[in-house]
Design a protein around this motif. Structure first.
Motif, PDB file in Angstrom:
ATOM      1  N   GLY A 103      36.313 -16.103  22.936  1.00 15.78           N
ATOM      2  CA  GLY A 103      36.781 -17.652  24.202  1.00 15.78           C
ATOM      3  C   GLY A 103      37.284 -17.115  25.354  1.00 15.78           C
ATOM      4  O   GLY A 103      36.741 -15.359  25.951  1.00 15.78           O
ATOM      5  N   ILE A 104      38.557 -17.428  25.671  1.00 19.87           N
ATOM      6  CA  ILE A 104      39.622 -16.832  27.082  1.00 19.87           C
ATOM      7  C   ILE A 104      40.025 -15.581  26.686  1.00 19.87           C
ATOM      8  O   ILE A 104      40.943 -15.496  25.788  1.00 19.87           O
ATOM      9  CB  ILE A 104      40.326 -17.933  27.453  1.00 19.87           C
ATOM     10  N   CYS A 105      40.459 -15.041  27.602  1.00 14.15           N
ATOM     11  CA  CYS A 105      41.382 -13.266  27.579  1.00 14.15           C
ATOM     12  C   CYS A 105      41.351 -14.015  29.302  1.00 14.15           C
ATOM     13  O   CYS A 105      41.205 -13.692  30.431  1.00 14.15           O
ATOM     14  CB  CYS A 105      40.299 -13.103  27.586  1.00 14.15           C
ATOM     15  N   ALA A 106      43.163 -13.653  29.425  1.00 10.74           N
ATOM     16  CA  ALA A 106      43.967 -14.332  30.229  1.00 10.74           C
ATOM     17  C   ALA A 106      44.892 -12.624  30.315  1.00 10.74           C
ATOM     18  O   ALA A 106      45.853 -12.948  29.370  1.00 10.74           O
ATOM     19  CB  ALA A 106      44.078 -15.625  30.787  1.00 10.74           C
ATOM     20  N   TYR A 107      44.519 -12.100  31.660  1.00  2.39           N
ATOM     21  CA  TYR A 107      46.228 -11.089  31.836  1.00  2.39           C
ATOM     22  C   TYR A 107      46.344 -10.915  33.383  1.00  2.39           C
ATOM     23  O   TYR A 107      45.920 -11.762  34.102  1.00  2.39           O
ATOM     24  CB  TYR A 107      45.509  -9.758  31.416  1.00  2.39           C
ATOM     25  N   GLN A 108      48.041 -10.504  33.041  1.00  2.00           N
ATOM     26  CA  GLN A 108      48.901 -10.314  34.174  1.00  2.00           C
ATOM     27  C   GLN A 108      48.663  -9.377  34.686  1.00  2.00           C
ATOM     28  O   GLN A 108      49.686  -8.785  33.773  1.00  2.00           O
ATOM     29  CB  GLN A 108      49.757 -11.696  34.483  1.00  2.00           C
ATOM     30  N   PHE A 109      49.068  -8.552  35.956  1.00  2.00           N
ATOM     31  CA  PHE A 109      49.577  -7.284  35.864  1.00  2.00           C
ATOM     32  C   PHE A 109      50.184  -7.955  37.950  1.00  2.00           C
ATOM     33  O   PHE A 109      49.609  -8.780  38.753  1.00  2.00           O
ATOM     34  CB  PHE A 109      47.850  -6.929  36.527  1.00  2.00           C
ATOM     35  N   LYS A 110      50.582  -6.724  37.916  1.00  2.00           N
ATOM     36  CA  LYS A 110      51.025  -6.137  39.357  1.00  2.00           C
ATOM     37  C   LYS A 110      50.504  -5.907  40.398  1.00  2.00           C
ATOM     38  O   LYS A 110      49.809  -4.679  39.612  1.00  2.00           O
ATOM     39  CB  LYS A 110      52.705  -5.325  39.008  1.00  2.00           C
ATOM     40  N   GLY A 111      49.716  -6.362  41.064  1.00  2.00           N
ATOM     41  CA  GLY A 111      48.513  -6.078  41.808  1.00  2.00           C
ATOM     42  C   GLY A 111      48.801  -5.502  43.343  1.00  2.00           C
ATOM     43  O   GLY A 111      49.924  -5.171  43.229  1.00  2.00           O
ATOM     44  N   ALA A 112      47.776  -5.349  44.433  1.00  2.00           N
ATOM     45  CA  ALA A 112      48.216  -5.649  45.919  1.00  2.00           C
ATOM     46  C   ALA A 112      49.402  -6.175  45.978  1.00  2.00           C
ATOM     47  O   ALA A 112      49.186  -6.827  45.536  1.00  2.00           O
ATOM     48  CB  ALA A 112      47.075  -5.097  46.715  1.00  2.00           C
ATOM     49  N   ASN A 113      50.155  -5.304  47.041  1.00  2.00           N
ATOM     50  CA  ASN A 113      51.327  -5.893  48.265  1.00  2.00           C
ATOM     51  C   ASN A 113      52.593  -6.864  46.971  1.00  2.00           C
ATOM     52  O   ASN A 113      53.142  -7.308  47.219  1.00  2.00           O
ATOM     53  CB  ASN A 113      50.308  -7.002  48.731  1.00  2.00           C
ATOM     54  N   GLY A 114      52.299  -5.604  45.409  1.00  2.00           N
ATOM     55  CA  GLY A 114      53.285  -6.910  44.653  1.00  2.00           C
ATOM     56  C   GLY A 114      53.072  -8.128  43.915  1.00  2.00           C
ATOM     57  O   GLY A 114      53.487  -8.811  43.088  1.00  2.00           O
ATOM     58  N   TRP A 115      51.680  -8.431  44.261  1.00  2.00           N
ATOM     59  CA  TRP A 115      51.544  -9.792  43.528  1.00  2.00           C
ATOM     60  C   TRP A 115      51.298 -10.174  42.320  1.00  2.00           C
ATOM     61  O   TRP A 115      50.787  -9.157  41.807  1.00  2.00           O
ATOM     62  CB  TRP A 115      50.322 -10.291  44.311  1.00  2.00           C
ATOM     63  N   PRO A 116      52.009 -10.869  41.573  1.00  2.00           N
ATOM     64  CA  PRO A 116      50.881 -10.626  40.101  1.00  2.00           C
ATOM     65  C   PRO A 116      49.791 -11.707  39.965  1.00  2.00           C
ATOM     66  O   PRO A 116      49.637 -13.045  40.635  1.00  2.00           O
ATOM     67  CB  PRO A 116      53.008 -11.850  39.934  1.00  2.00           C
ATOM     68  N   ILE A 117      49.087 -10.732  39.967  1.00  2.00           N
ATOM     69  CA  ILE A 117      47.524 -11.620  40.191  1.00  2.00           C
ATOM     70  C   ILE A 117      47.164 -11.416  38.722  1.00  2.00           C
ATOM     71  O   ILE A 117      47.584 -10.571  37.839  1.00  2.00           O
ATOM     72  CB  ILE A 117      46.537 -10.369  40.344  1.00  2.00           C
ATOM     73  N   ILE A 118      46.047 -12.215  37.751  1.00  2.00           N
ATOM     74  CA  ILE A 118      45.889 -13.151  36.865  1.00  2.00           C
ATOM     75  C   ILE A 118      44.643 -12.839  36.919  1.00  2.00           C
ATOM     76  O   ILE A 118      43.524 -13.033  37.575  1.00  2.00           O
ATOM     77  CB  ILE A 118      46.209 -14.440  36.503  1.00  2.00           C
TER      78      ILE A 118
END
Length: 230
Positions: free
Chosen positions: A147-162
């Motif tokens: 089913g659902i897989c979701a992760y959060q990473f520190k992305g470009a510009n420091g954004w917390p991206i899901i």
């Protein structure tokens, strides 16, 4: 010997084709490895994926469905690997190959002979633009093999991206907690971002086999990140 102290890193070849990385148990395999290294008091060892890929053409019906599924599985593997602490990942191969031992074609390639890129190349470019180093501040939000897989990473510009997708069949609607006041949904292939409404710290997203990215920024800011991308 069971002593891992003489190793600098642990190399793995987590081929799961024709299964997805979720059905193939990539996340479970990494957690099992961590438990083993902890027992051996070698949990500080880096984990490298030194060979992996999803071919469109391969002997004995081990190929994936098509170019779209290849891209989905490849990028999902990158996301799972980063979230579970893999420090290096090397795909096989940049171009398709003829395997010398039996003269069979194995189409893992990101690039065709014409120079045209497959979808997995565009998908990886999108991921790199948004998540230059997904190993940073990785957090597992939700993980289900079917089913659902979701992760959060520190992305470009420091954004917390899901980064999220549905590893099961079809599409499924899902609600995420979201701290930002603005939200943009970026597709796996980096198509024009879609502005989402944030209601009481929640956003609604439709998830399919292709990963999407939830970015806490304005559409104008996100579009600038992709300027010059073909």
């Amino acid at each position: 010997s069971s002593d891992l102290s003489c190793y600098d890193a642990i190399g793995l070849h987590p081929y799961t084709m024709p299964l997805s990385p979720e059905e193939g148990g990539v996340a479970k395999g990494l957690e099992l490895l961590k438990s083993v290294t902890k027992e051996q008091k070698s949990e500080d060892k880096q984990i490298w994926y030194t060979e992996v890929g999803y071919p469109i053409e391969y002997p004995r019906n081990k190929q994936v469905r098509d170019e779209r599924q290849q891209a989905c599985f490849t990028i999902r593997l990158y996301g799972i690997a980063a979230a579970h602490g893999v420090t290096q990942l090397q795909n096989m191969y940049l171009e398709d190959i003829i395997y010398r031992q039996d003269n069979t074609k194995r189409s893992f390639g990101f690039l065709l002979e014409s120079g045209k890129r497959r979808e997995q190349a565009t998908a990886l470019q999108t991921m790199i633009r948004l998540l230059p180093d997904p190993r940073k501040s990785a957090r597992i939000i939700e993980e289900n093999e079917k089913g659902i897989c979701a992760y959060q990473f520190k992305g470009a510009n420091g954004w917390p991206i899901i980064m999220a997708w549905n590893a099961g069949d079809g599409k499924i609607d899902h609600e995420f907690d979201f701290k930002g006041r603005k939200a943009v949904l970026v597709s796996m292939l980096g198509k024009e971002g879609q502005t989402l409404e944030v209601k009481k710290g929640k956003v609604q997203v439709s998830l399919s086999e292709a990963p999407v990215y939830l970015v806490p920024a304005s559409k104008t800011t996100v579009d600038k990140l992709f300027e010059g991308t073909k």
